[in-house]
Design a protein around this motif. Structure first.
Motif, PDB file in Angstrom:
ATOM      1  N   SER A   1      -8.045  -5.689  -3.069  1.00  0.00           N
ATOM      2  CA  SER A   1      -9.209  -5.658  -4.166  1.00  0.00           C
ATOM      3  C   SER A   1     -10.137  -5.963  -3.676  1.00  0.00           C
ATOM      4  CB  SER A   1      -8.837  -6.059  -5.468  1.00  0.00           C
ATOM      5  OG  SER A   1      -7.884  -5.775  -6.166  1.00  0.00           O
ATOM      6  N   ASP A   2     -10.476  -7.040  -2.921  1.00  0.00           N
ATOM      7  CA  ASP A   2     -11.547  -7.475  -2.448  1.00  0.00           C
ATOM      8  C   ASP A   2     -12.067  -6.544  -0.996  1.00  0.00           C
ATOM      9  OD1 ASP A   2     -11.618  -9.618  -4.030  1.00  0.00           O
ATOM     10  OD2 ASP A   2     -10.963 -11.304  -2.435  1.00  0.00           O
ATOM     11  N   ALA A   3     -10.967  -5.974  -0.403  1.00  0.00           N
ATOM     12  CA  ALA A   3     -11.072  -5.154   0.546  1.00  0.00           C
ATOM     13  C   ALA A   3     -11.929  -3.633   0.162  1.00  0.00           C
ATOM     14  CB  ALA A   3     -10.085  -5.074   1.481  1.00  0.00           C
ATOM     15  N   GLY A   4     -11.522  -3.444  -1.040  1.00  0.00           N
ATOM     16  CA  GLY A   4     -11.866  -2.262  -1.627  1.00  0.00           C
ATOM     17  C   GLY A   4     -11.015  -1.079  -1.535  1.00  0.00           C
ATOM     18  N   LEU A   5      -9.699  -1.599  -1.387  1.00  0.00           N
ATOM     19  CA  LEU A   5      -8.578  -0.613  -1.133  1.00  0.00           C
ATOM     20  C   LEU A   5      -8.241  -0.181  -2.282  1.00  0.00           C
ATOM     21  CD1 LEU A   5      -7.434  -2.146   2.343  1.00  0.00           C
ATOM     22  CD2 LEU A   5      -8.190   0.197   1.717  1.00  0.00           C
ATOM     23  N   LEU A   6      -8.168  -0.423  -3.577  1.00  0.00           N
ATOM     24  CA  LEU A   6      -7.457  -0.623  -4.647  1.00  0.00           C
ATOM     25  C   LEU A   6      -8.480   0.059  -5.805  1.00  0.00           C
ATOM     26  CD1 LEU A   6      -5.018  -3.494  -4.939  1.00  0.00           C
ATOM     27  CD2 LEU A   6      -4.706  -1.190  -3.917  1.00  0.00           C
ATOM     28  N   ARG A   7      -7.703   0.916  -6.618  1.00  0.00           N
ATOM     29  CA  ARG A   7      -8.276   1.555  -7.861  1.00  0.00           C
ATOM     30  C   ARG A   7      -7.530   0.793  -9.196  1.00  0.00           C
ATOM     31  NH1 ARG A   7      -8.797   6.960  -5.595  1.00  0.00           N
ATOM     32  NH2 ARG A   7      -6.703   7.190  -6.702  1.00  0.00           N
ATOM     33  N   GLU A   8      -8.020   0.084  -9.983  1.00  0.00           N
ATOM     34  CA  GLU A   8      -7.195  -0.383 -11.283  1.00  0.00           C
ATOM     35  C   GLU A   8      -7.460   0.228 -12.411  1.00  0.00           C
ATOM     36  OE1 GLU A   8      -8.403  -4.424 -11.648  1.00  0.00           O
ATOM     37  OE2 GLU A   8      -8.256  -4.909  -9.740  1.00  0.00           O
ATOM     38  N   THR A   9      -6.241   0.523 -13.290  1.00  0.00           N
ATOM     39  CA  THR A   9      -6.447   0.913 -14.503  1.00  0.00           C
ATOM     40  C   THR A   9      -5.657  -0.062 -15.427  1.00  0.00           C
ATOM     41  OG1 THR A   9      -4.351   2.319 -14.172  1.00  0.00           O
ATOM     42  CG2 THR A   9      -6.627   3.264 -13.919  1.00  0.00           C
ATOM     43  N   ARG A  10      -6.284  -0.201 -16.580  1.00  0.00           N
ATOM     44  CA  ARG A  10      -5.614  -1.308 -17.512  1.00  0.00           C
ATOM     45  C   ARG A  10      -4.884  -0.500 -18.700  1.00  0.00           C
ATOM     46  NH1 ARG A  10      -4.157  -6.355 -18.146  1.00  0.00           N
ATOM     47  NH2 ARG A  10      -4.384  -7.283 -19.917  1.00  0.00           N
TER      48      ARG A  10
ATOM     49  N   LEU B   1       5.642  -3.936  -7.983  1.00  0.00           N
ATOM     50  CA  LEU B   1       5.556  -4.327  -6.528  1.00  0.00           C
ATOM     51  C   LEU B   1       6.324  -5.498  -6.273  1.00  0.00           C
ATOM     52  CD1 LEU B   1       1.451  -3.717  -6.628  1.00  0.00           C
ATOM     53  CD2 LEU B   1       3.213  -2.139  -5.287  1.00  0.00           C
ATOM     54  N   ALA B   2       6.245  -6.521  -7.093  1.00  0.00           N
ATOM     55  CA  ALA B   2       7.124  -7.603  -6.886  1.00  0.00           C
ATOM     56  C   ALA B   2       8.644  -7.046  -6.508  1.00  0.00           C
ATOM     57  CB  ALA B   2       7.273  -8.536  -7.800  1.00  0.00           C
TER      58      ALA B   2
ATOM     59  N   ILE C   1       0.628  -1.175   0.012  1.00  0.00           N
ATOM     60  CA  ILE C   1       0.189  -0.121  -0.089  1.00  0.00           C
ATOM     61  C   ILE C   1       1.022   1.118  -0.083  1.00  0.00           C
ATOM     62  CG2 ILE C   1      -1.399   1.509   1.513  1.00  0.00           C
ATOM     63  CD1 ILE C   1      -3.088  -1.209   2.029  1.00  0.00           C
ATOM     64  N   ALA C   2       1.890   1.278   0.745  1.00  0.00           N
ATOM     65  CA  ALA C   2       2.920   2.208   0.701  1.00  0.00           C
ATOM     66  C   ALA C   2       3.302   2.540  -0.600  1.00  0.00           C
ATOM     67  CB  ALA C   2       4.125   2.160   1.821  1.00  0.00           C
ATOM     68  N   ALA C   3       3.759   1.548  -1.310  1.00  0.00           N
ATOM     69  CA  ALA C   3       4.415   1.653  -2.592  1.00  0.00           C
ATOM     70  C   ALA C   3       3.335   2.263  -3.625  1.00  0.00           C
ATOM     71  CB  ALA C   3       4.844   0.582  -3.034  1.00  0.00           C
ATOM     72  N   MET C   4       1.901   2.061  -3.291  1.00  0.00           N
ATOM     73  CA  MET C   4       0.987   2.306  -4.228  1.00  0.00           C
ATOM     74  C   MET C   4       0.402   3.868  -3.756  1.00  0.00           C
ATOM     75  SD  MET C   4      -1.012  -0.961  -5.272  1.00  0.00           S
ATOM     76  CE  MET C   4      -1.008  -1.972  -3.409  1.00  0.00           C
ATOM     77  N   VAL C   5       0.783   4.483  -2.714  1.00  0.00           N
ATOM     78  CA  VAL C   5       0.155   5.837  -2.630  1.00  0.00           C
ATOM     79  C   VAL C   5       0.161   7.007  -3.414  1.00  0.00           C
ATOM     80  CG1 VAL C   5       0.280   7.799  -0.818  1.00  0.00           C
ATOM     81  CG2 VAL C   5       0.286   5.254   0.232  1.00  0.00           C
ATOM     82  N   ASP C   6       1.570   7.008  -3.702  1.00  0.00           N
ATOM     83  CA  ASP C   6       1.810   8.055  -4.850  1.00  0.00           C
ATOM     84  C   ASP C   6       1.528   7.915  -6.010  1.00  0.00           C
ATOM     85  OD1 ASP C   6       2.890   9.945  -2.618  1.00  0.00           O
ATOM     86  OD2 ASP C   6       4.674   8.923  -2.754  1.00  0.00           O
ATOM     87  N   ARG C   7       1.604   6.793  -6.582  1.00  0.00           N
ATOM     88  CA  ARG C   7       1.399   6.433  -8.180  1.00  0.00           C
ATOM     89  C   ARG C   7       1.038   5.064  -8.452  1.00  0.00           C
ATOM     90  NH1 ARG C   7       6.071   3.677 -10.830  1.00  0.00           N
ATOM     91  NH2 ARG C   7       7.864   3.919  -9.410  1.00  0.00           N
TER      92      ARG C   7
ATOM     93  N   GLN D   1      -3.488   1.286  -7.655  1.00  0.00           N
ATOM     94  CA  GLN D   1      -3.295   2.347  -6.713  1.00  0.00           C
ATOM     95  C   GLN D   1      -4.236   2.389  -5.647  1.00  0.00           C
ATOM     96  OE1 GLN D   1      -3.322   6.407  -8.575  1.00  0.00           O
ATOM     97  NE2 GLN D   1      -1.811   7.147  -6.880  1.00  0.00           N
ATOM     98  N   LEU D   2      -3.529   2.823  -4.545  1.00  0.00           N
ATOM     99  CA  LEU D   2      -4.483   2.846  -3.210  1.00  0.00           C
ATOM    100  C   LEU D   2      -5.629   3.745  -3.412  1.00  0.00           C
ATOM    101  CD1 LEU D   2      -4.813   2.276  -0.405  1.00  0.00           C
ATOM    102  CD2 LEU D   2      -3.571   4.480   0.169  1.00  0.00           C
TER     103      LEU D   2
END
Length: 199
Positions: free
Chosen positions: A62-71, A43-44, A30-36, A79-80
């Motif tokens: 994603s199941d927790a609703g914490l992420l936004r996805e872009t393809r 991530l790996a 999550i910390a890695a996805m805060v800014d961008r 991203q968080l």
């Protein structure tokens, strides 16, 4: 009301979200996805995990609703969703909000008003005199009991005493109201009590 039209249970959604956060690896992700936004490979490399492990944690977040996805073919970027996280923290940020969450979804607004009037945090201030209000309070107290097949009287007294010092009155009201049955100092849920708890 159809199942699809039913309102989501806010407690279940919050539990899922906080479970999503309850892991040091996911917190680092999550910390890695805060800014961008980041793809799985980023991530790996950032967190030092295999792509398969990252995929598992992404699924939980994603199941927790914490992420936004872009393809962006061939990659999916994550991203968080900071608004979701802030909303969850806000939902448990005051005693009033926590009390509202602690009541079951079956409790309507009128019942919530009664509970607010007669409870001060976890403590019962007084038992209402009016029958319907008393039933609302007795049913809420019943929901707060640890689930057991039976309760010995001293054990039941200790559970009640945490909420209200007059455990004798509460016990008696559960019996009179048909929520519990007593035999040889052992209390069990009666059909009405089981119906309240959905047991």
């Amino acid at each position: 009301m159809s199942e699809a039209a039913a309102e989501p249970d806010p407690m279940s959604a919050l539990v899922r979200l906080f479970k999503g956060l309850a892991d040091p690896t996911r917190l680092r992700m999550i910390a890695a996805m805060v800014d961008r936004p980041r793809c799985g490979q980023d991530l790996a490399a950032e967190v030092g995990l295999s792509p398969a492990t990252v995929s598992h944690h992404i699924r939980v977040l994603s199941d927790a609703g914490l992420l936004r996805e872009t393809r962006q073919a061939p990659y999916t970027f994550y991203q968080l969703d900071l608004e979701q996280l802030q909303g969850a923290v806000k939902a448990v940020s005051s005693p009033k909000r926590v009390r509202e969450l602690a009541t079951t979804p079956a409790v309507d607004q009128d019942q919530r008003a009664v509970l607010r009037a007669f409870f001060d945090g976890p403590r019962l201030v007084a038992l209402p005199a009016q029958r319907r209000k008393k039933e609302i309070v007795l049913e809420e107290l019943l929901r707060r009991l640890p689930r057991r097949r039976e309760y010995r009287e001293p054990e039941l007294n200790r559970f009640i005493e945490v909420v209200h010092p007059d455990y004798c009155t509460i016990r008696r009201e559960w019996i009179v109201g048909g929520y519990m049955e007593r035999e040889d100092g052992v209390y069990k849920l009666a059909p009405r009590g089981r119906a309240v708890l959905g047991a």
